[in-house]
Design an enzyme around this catalytic site. Structure first.
Site, PDB file in Angstrom:
ATOM      1  N   CYS A 229     -23.738  22.674 -43.561  1.00 48.79           N
ATOM      2  CA  CYS A 229     -23.641  21.651 -44.611  1.00 48.79           C
ATOM      3  C   CYS A 229     -24.846  20.707 -44.580  1.00 48.79           C
ATOM      4  O   CYS A 229     -25.364  20.330 -45.630  1.00 48.79           O
ATOM      5  CB  CYS A 229     -22.387  20.784 -44.439  1.00 48.79           C
ATOM      6  SG  CYS A 229     -20.900  21.674 -43.998  1.00 48.79           S
ATOM      7  N   ASP A 230     -25.266  20.304 -43.387  1.00 53.65           N
ATOM      8  CA  ASP A 230     -26.211  19.182 -43.282  1.00 53.65           C
ATOM      9  C   ASP A 230     -27.584  19.548 -42.723  1.00 53.65           C
ATOM     10  O   ASP A 230     -28.479  18.697 -42.705  1.00 53.65           O
ATOM     11  CB  ASP A 230     -25.592  18.088 -42.385  1.00 53.65           C
ATOM     12  CG  ASP A 230     -24.292  17.557 -42.974  1.00 53.65           C
ATOM     13  OD1 ASP A 230     -24.187  17.495 -44.208  1.00 53.65           O
ATOM     14  OD2 ASP A 230     -23.383  17.217 -42.192  1.00 53.65           O
TER      15      ASP A 230
ATOM     16  N   CYS B  25     -21.332  19.936 -38.937  1.00 58.39           N
ATOM     17  CA  CYS B  25     -21.508  21.164 -39.719  1.00 58.39           C
ATOM     18  C   CYS B  25     -22.995  21.381 -40.016  1.00 58.39           C
ATOM     19  O   CYS B  25     -23.560  20.711 -40.894  1.00 58.39           O
ATOM     20  CB  CYS B  25     -20.716  21.065 -41.022  1.00 58.39           C
ATOM     21  SG  CYS B  25     -20.961  22.478 -42.102  1.00 58.39           S
TER      22      CYS B  25
END
Ligand code: NAP
Length: 305
Positions: free
Chosen positions: A135-136, A132
Site C-alpha cells: 500500500c505505502d 503494508c
C-alpha cells in the site's frame, strides 16, 4: 430469508468456503467488512500458490477467487459483523445495519497486523509508520526505511520495498531470521538491504513525520538513534476474533480452536484460515480450510455430523 451458510470474512479461506458452499447448492452469503481478498489482496506477489509457476499478484489471484465464488451463486455483502447470537438451529449474525440469519456459519475473519507497541508508533501511523508495504511502499522512493521483524512477512515486504527505497534495514531482535531459507537468501544477497541484529526499537521519533528510530542492542544495552524516513512493522498478527467472545472457544492468543472437521466448540459454526489455531498460515492452507469447512457445514446441515 434464512441462509444455509453464512461466511464471515472474504479472504482466501472465506472465498473458497463460498465457492464450495454455493457450488454444493447451499444458499450462501459472504459478509466482508472491506474489499474481498483479505491480507492476500495486499500482497504484491504470491510466489508459493500452486498453479502459477511465475507467481501471481495478490489482488489478481483474489479477484479470480471472488469471480469463481460469484459464478457459482455466492452472495456478497459489505458489512462488519459485531456479534453472533447462536440460537441453535438458527444463528443470528448482528452487523452494524441488520441481522442476518443462517443455519450454519464459517468463521474466516483472518488476522491483522500486530503493533510493536513503542512510543511514536501510533503518533506516526500514516506519517511514516506503515503495516503494508504494497500500500505505502511507493511513498518511499529513494528514501531509507526500517522494517521491524524477522518472519516471512518482514523479509518478503522488505524485499518488496527495495523496489522503491534507497536502503531497507531490517531491525530484528535476534541474530537470525525466522523467515524461510529462500527469503533469507534473497534478503542477505540484496545489496539494498542491511540488518541491525539483536536489536529492538525503543521509540519512533520525528516532528510531523518519522525522522529517527531509537534502537537498542539487546546484547550490549546500547541505545542509538538511526535516521529513517519510514518504519514498516511486521511483528506477527493478531486474530480478528473480538466479536466471537463467548460464542466459540478461543485459545490464549485469541485464535479459534477447532476439531479435525473444523467444527468449533459451537455446533454448526466452523472455522477456516488464519483465524484458526494452526501451524501454517498460507493461501494454500486457507484454501484447504475453506473447502473443508464448507463441506463440513454441508454435512452438518444434512444431519450427518
Ligand atoms: P511471524 O512468523 O510470527 O514472525 C513475527 C516476527 O516478528 C518474528 O521474527 C518475531 O521475532 C518478531 N517479533 C514478534 N514480536 C515482536 C516484538 N514485540 N518486537 C520485535 N520483534 C517481534 O509473523 P509473520 O511474518 O507476520 O507471518 C505470519 C504467518 O504468515 C506465518 O505463518 C508465516 O509463515 C505466514 N506468511 C507466509 C508468507 C509466505 O509464505 N510467503 C508470507 C507472509 C507470511 P522472533 O523470530 O524472535 O520470534
Amino acid at each position: 430469508m434464512i441462509y444455509d451458510l453464512a461466511i464471515i470474512g472474504g479472504g482466501p479461506a472465506g472465498l473458497t468456503a463460498a465457492l464450495y458452499g454455493a457450488r454444493g447448492g447451499l444458499k450462501t452469503i459472504v459478509l466482508e467488512s472491506s474489499m474481498p481478498g483479505g491480507q492476500a489482496a495486499l500482497t504484491d506477489i504470491i510466489d508459493n500458490y500452486p498453479g502459477f509457476p511465475e507467481g501471481i499478484s495478490g489482488p489478481e489471484l483474489m479477484t479470480k477467487f471472488h469471480q469463481q465464488a460469484t459464478r457459482h451463486g455466492a452472495e456478497f455483502k459489505m458489512s462488519e459483523v459485531k456479534s453472533i447470537d447462536d440460537q441453535g438451529e438458527v444463528k443470528r449474525i448482528v452487523t452494524g445495519e441488520e441481522e442476518i440469519e443462517a443455519k450454519s456459519i464459517v468463521i474466516a475473519t483472518g488476522a491483522k497486523a500486530r503493533k510493536v507497541g513503542v512510543p511514536g508508533e501510533e503518533k506516526f501511523q500514516g506519517r511514516g509508520v506503515s503495516y503494508c508495504a504494497t500500500c505505502d511502499g511507493a511513498f518511499f522512493k529513494d528514501k531509507r526505511v526500517a522494517v521491524i521483524g524477522g518472519g516471512d512477512s518482514a523479509v518478503e515486504e522488505a524485499l518488496f520495498l527495495t523496489k522503491y527505497a534507497s536502503q531497507v534495514v531490517i531491525i530484528h531482535r535476534r541474530d537470525q531470521l525466522r523467515a524461510v531459507k529462500i527469503l533469507q537468501e534473497k534478503a542477505l544477497n540484496n545489496e539494498k538491504m542491511d540488518f541491525l541484529w539483536d536489536s529492538t526499537v525503543q521509540e519512533i521519533k520525528g516532528n510531523s513525520k518519522v525522522e529517527q528510530v531509537a534502537v537498542k542492542n539487546v546484547k550490549t544495552g546500547d541505545i542509538a538513534d538511526h535516521q529513517f524516513d519510514g518504519v514498516f512493522v511486521f511483528v506477527g498478527t493478531v486474530p480478528n476474533t473480538a466479536y466471537l467472545k463467548d460464542v466459540v472457544e478461543l485459545n490464549e492468543k485469541g485464535y479459534v480452536i477447532a476439531s479435525d472437521f473444523l467444527q468449533t466448540s459451537a455446533k454448526g459454526i466452523f472455522v477456516a484460515g488464519d483465524v484458526r489455531e494452526k501451524f501454517l498460515r498460507q493461501v494454500s492452507t486457507a484454501v484447504g480450510d475453506g473447502a473443508h469447512a464448507a463441506m463440513a457445514a454441508e454435512r452438518y446441515l444434512g444431519g450427518i455430523m
